[in-house]
Design a protein around this motif. Structure first.
Motif, PDB file in Angstrom:
ATOM      1  N   LYS A  43       0.829  -1.209   0.000  1.00 16.07           N
ATOM      2  CA  LYS A  43       0.000   0.000   0.000  1.00 16.07           C
ATOM      3  C   LYS A  43       0.858   1.252   0.000  1.00 16.07           C
ATOM      4  CE  LYS A  43      -3.997  -1.966   2.419  1.00 16.07           C
ATOM      5  NZ  LYS A  43      -4.747  -1.925   3.692  1.00 16.07           N
ATOM      6  N   HIS A  44       1.929   1.231   0.762  1.00 16.08           N
ATOM      7  CA  HIS A  44       2.833   2.381   0.822  1.00 16.08           C
ATOM      8  C   HIS A  44       3.465   2.646  -0.548  1.00 16.08           C
ATOM      9  CE1 HIS A  44       5.603   5.233   2.588  1.00 16.08           C
ATOM     10  NE2 HIS A  44       6.606   4.591   1.991  1.00 16.08           N
ATOM     11  N   ARG A  45       3.917   1.591  -1.197  1.00 17.90           N
ATOM     12  CA  ARG A  45       4.518   1.755  -2.532  1.00 17.90           C
ATOM     13  C   ARG A  45       3.495   2.287  -3.532  1.00 17.90           C
ATOM     14  NH1 ARG A  45       7.614  -3.089  -4.783  1.00 17.90           N
ATOM     15  NH2 ARG A  45       8.128  -1.480  -6.304  1.00 17.90           N
ATOM     16  N   TYR A  46       2.235   1.828  -3.408  1.00 18.02           N
ATOM     17  CA  TYR A  46       1.177   2.298  -4.306  1.00 18.02           C
ATOM     18  C   TYR A  46       0.903   3.787  -4.078  1.00 18.02           C
ATOM     19  CZ  TYR A  46      -3.437   2.817  -6.398  1.00 18.02           C
ATOM     20  OH  TYR A  46      -4.502   3.257  -7.136  1.00 18.02           O
ATOM     21  N   VAL A  47       0.810   4.187  -2.839  1.00 21.90           N
ATOM     22  CA  VAL A  47       0.552   5.594  -2.511  1.00 21.90           C
ATOM     23  C   VAL A  47       1.702   6.476  -2.981  1.00 21.90           C
ATOM     24  CG1 VAL A  47       0.325   7.210  -0.571  1.00 21.90           C
ATOM     25  CG2 VAL A  47      -0.991   5.098  -0.593  1.00 21.90           C
ATOM     26  N   GLU A  48       2.932   5.980  -2.873  1.00 20.45           N
ATOM     27  CA  GLU A  48       4.100   6.749  -3.306  1.00 20.45           C
ATOM     28  C   GLU A  48       4.214   6.814  -4.828  1.00 20.45           C
ATOM     29  OE1 GLU A  48       6.354   8.488  -1.435  1.00 20.45           O
ATOM     30  OE2 GLU A  48       5.000   8.056   0.239  1.00 20.45           O
ATOM     31  N   GLY A  49       3.401   5.984  -5.550  1.00 18.51           N
ATOM     32  CA  GLY A  49       3.438   6.006  -7.011  1.00 18.51           C
ATOM     33  C   GLY A  49       4.499   5.105  -7.604  1.00 18.51           C
ATOM     34  N   ASP A  50       5.038   4.190  -6.807  1.00 16.14           N
ATOM     35  CA  ASP A  50       6.074   3.287  -7.309  1.00 16.14           C
ATOM     36  C   ASP A  50       5.509   2.207  -8.228  1.00 16.14           C
ATOM     37  OD1 ASP A  50       7.899   4.704  -5.835  1.00 16.14           O
ATOM     38  OD2 ASP A  50       7.979   3.266  -4.174  1.00 16.14           O
ATOM     39  N   ILE A  51       4.224   1.844  -8.029  1.00 13.11           N
ATOM     40  CA  ILE A  51       3.615   0.800  -8.852  1.00 13.11           C
ATOM     41  C   ILE A  51       2.282   1.299  -9.409  1.00 13.11           C
ATOM     42  CG2 ILE A  51       4.745  -1.130  -7.687  1.00 13.11           C
ATOM     43  CD1 ILE A  51       2.264  -1.551  -6.041  1.00 13.11           C
ATOM     44  N   SER A  52       1.847   0.700 -10.517  1.00 14.81           N
ATOM     45  CA  SER A  52       0.611   1.112 -11.188  1.00 14.81           C
ATOM     46  C   SER A  52      -0.597   0.483 -10.499  1.00 14.81           C
ATOM     47  CB  SER A  52       0.658   0.694 -12.652  1.00 14.81           C
ATOM     48  OG  SER A  52       0.644  -0.713 -12.741  1.00 14.81           O
ATOM     49  N   ASP A  53      -1.797   0.895 -10.944  1.00 17.64           N
ATOM     50  CA  ASP A  53      -3.028   0.353 -10.377  1.00 17.64           C
ATOM     51  C   ASP A  53      -3.131  -1.155 -10.634  1.00 17.64           C
ATOM     52  OD1 ASP A  53      -3.707   2.907  -9.613  1.00 17.64           O
ATOM     53  OD2 ASP A  53      -5.076   3.262 -11.297  1.00 17.64           O
ATOM     54  N   ALA A  54      -2.858  -1.550 -11.875  1.00 14.41           N
ATOM     55  CA  ALA A  54      -2.960  -2.965 -12.230  1.00 14.41           C
ATOM     56  C   ALA A  54      -1.949  -3.803 -11.442  1.00 14.41           C
ATOM     57  CB  ALA A  54      -2.744  -3.146 -13.727  1.00 14.41           C
ATOM     58  N   GLU A  55      -0.725  -3.297 -11.334  1.00 11.23           N
ATOM     59  CA  GLU A  55       0.306  -4.016 -10.582  1.00 11.23           C
ATOM     60  C   GLU A  55      -0.086  -4.127  -9.113  1.00 11.23           C
ATOM     61  OE1 GLU A  55       3.929  -6.067 -10.020  1.00 11.23           O
ATOM     62  OE2 GLU A  55       2.797  -5.574 -11.813  1.00 11.23           O
ATOM     63  N   PHE A  56      -0.666  -3.065  -8.562  1.00 12.03           N
ATOM     64  CA  PHE A  56      -1.115  -3.081  -7.165  1.00 12.03           C
ATOM     65  C   PHE A  56      -2.178  -4.147  -6.964  1.00 12.03           C
ATOM     66  CE2 PHE A  56      -4.263  -1.578  -4.043  1.00 12.03           C
ATOM     67  CZ  PHE A  56      -3.486  -1.631  -2.902  1.00 12.03           C
ATOM     68  N   GLU A  57      -3.181  -4.177  -7.858  1.00 13.81           N
ATOM     69  CA  GLU A  57      -4.265  -5.164  -7.730  1.00 13.81           C
ATOM     70  C   GLU A  57      -3.720  -6.587  -7.832  1.00 13.81           C
ATOM     71  OE1 GLU A  57      -7.464  -4.778  -7.023  1.00 13.81           O
ATOM     72  OE2 GLU A  57      -7.216  -2.606  -6.823  1.00 13.81           O
TER      73      GLU A  57
END
Length: 194
Positions: A148-162
């Motif tokens: 979640k932290h990496r997603y919020v920081e913009g390190d990974i995309s929406d699809a990669e996060f899911e």
């Protein structure tokens, strides 16, 4: 007014008195350190650093304490300065100007070095107060929190996060299921023995 003024803090007289006391401590340390070889060159910074390090004010005021320490050391050296000017005046006007110039340079060095030492002491204290426990509190602990932290920081995309979140949730579910299966045979074993 006594020590407290209308804003709930120290009165100006109390603040000035505390600053003078800290500068006195710094000047004492400066004089003691100045007799040491090599280290004596940075004695004003060391003295001001010690005085600032022991300060327990809410706001950092190391440069103020350092500059006050340097100014007090410069004032304490006035008798020696007057003697040097008196001797130089007996020699020549050029020597008098030279001694006065060196005196002004020395005073500026002592005050500036003291302010730098106070500033550095504040920075070190600030770094020390930011302990590793604070860093641990900021860093997410579980894999899902890190994701979640990496997603919020913009390190990974929406699809990669899911995709990664689904994988972590299913792995967590599998771990929970296998742990419950290990517990189930132990609880049912006594029933088969009956």
């Amino acid at each position: 007014m006594t020590t407290a003024d209308g804003r709930g803090g120290l009165s100006p007289v109390a603040r000035l008195s505390d600053l003078a006391a800290r500068a006195g401590v710094g000047a004492g340390v400066t004089v003691l350190v100045s007799v040491l070889p090599v280290v004596g060159l940075v004695a004003p910074a060391v003295g001001a650093g010690v005085a600032s390090w022991t300060d327990d004010a809410e706001r950092p005021r190391g440069p103020k304490i350092g500059a006050a320490t340097g100014a007090l050391v410069a004032l304490l050296s006035l008798p020696l300065t007057f003697f040097a000017v008196w001797v130089a005046a007996a020699v020549s006007p050029a020597a008098t100007v030279g001694v006065l110039a060196l005196t002004l340079f020395g005073a500026a060095y002592v005050v500036g070095s003291g302010a730098l030492g106070g500033y550095l002491a504040d920075r070190i204290a600030e770094d020390r107060d930011t302990s590793p426990a604070d860093a641990d509190r900021e860093a997410p602990a579980t894999p899902i929190e890190r994701l979640k932290h990496r997603y919020v920081e913009g390190d990974i995309s929406d699809a990669e996060f899911e995709r990664r979140l689904d994988r972590l949730v299913s792995a967590d579910r599998d771990r929970t299921d296998s742990a419950s299966r290990r517990e189930t045979p132990e609880t049912t074993a006594p029933e088969h023995e009956r």
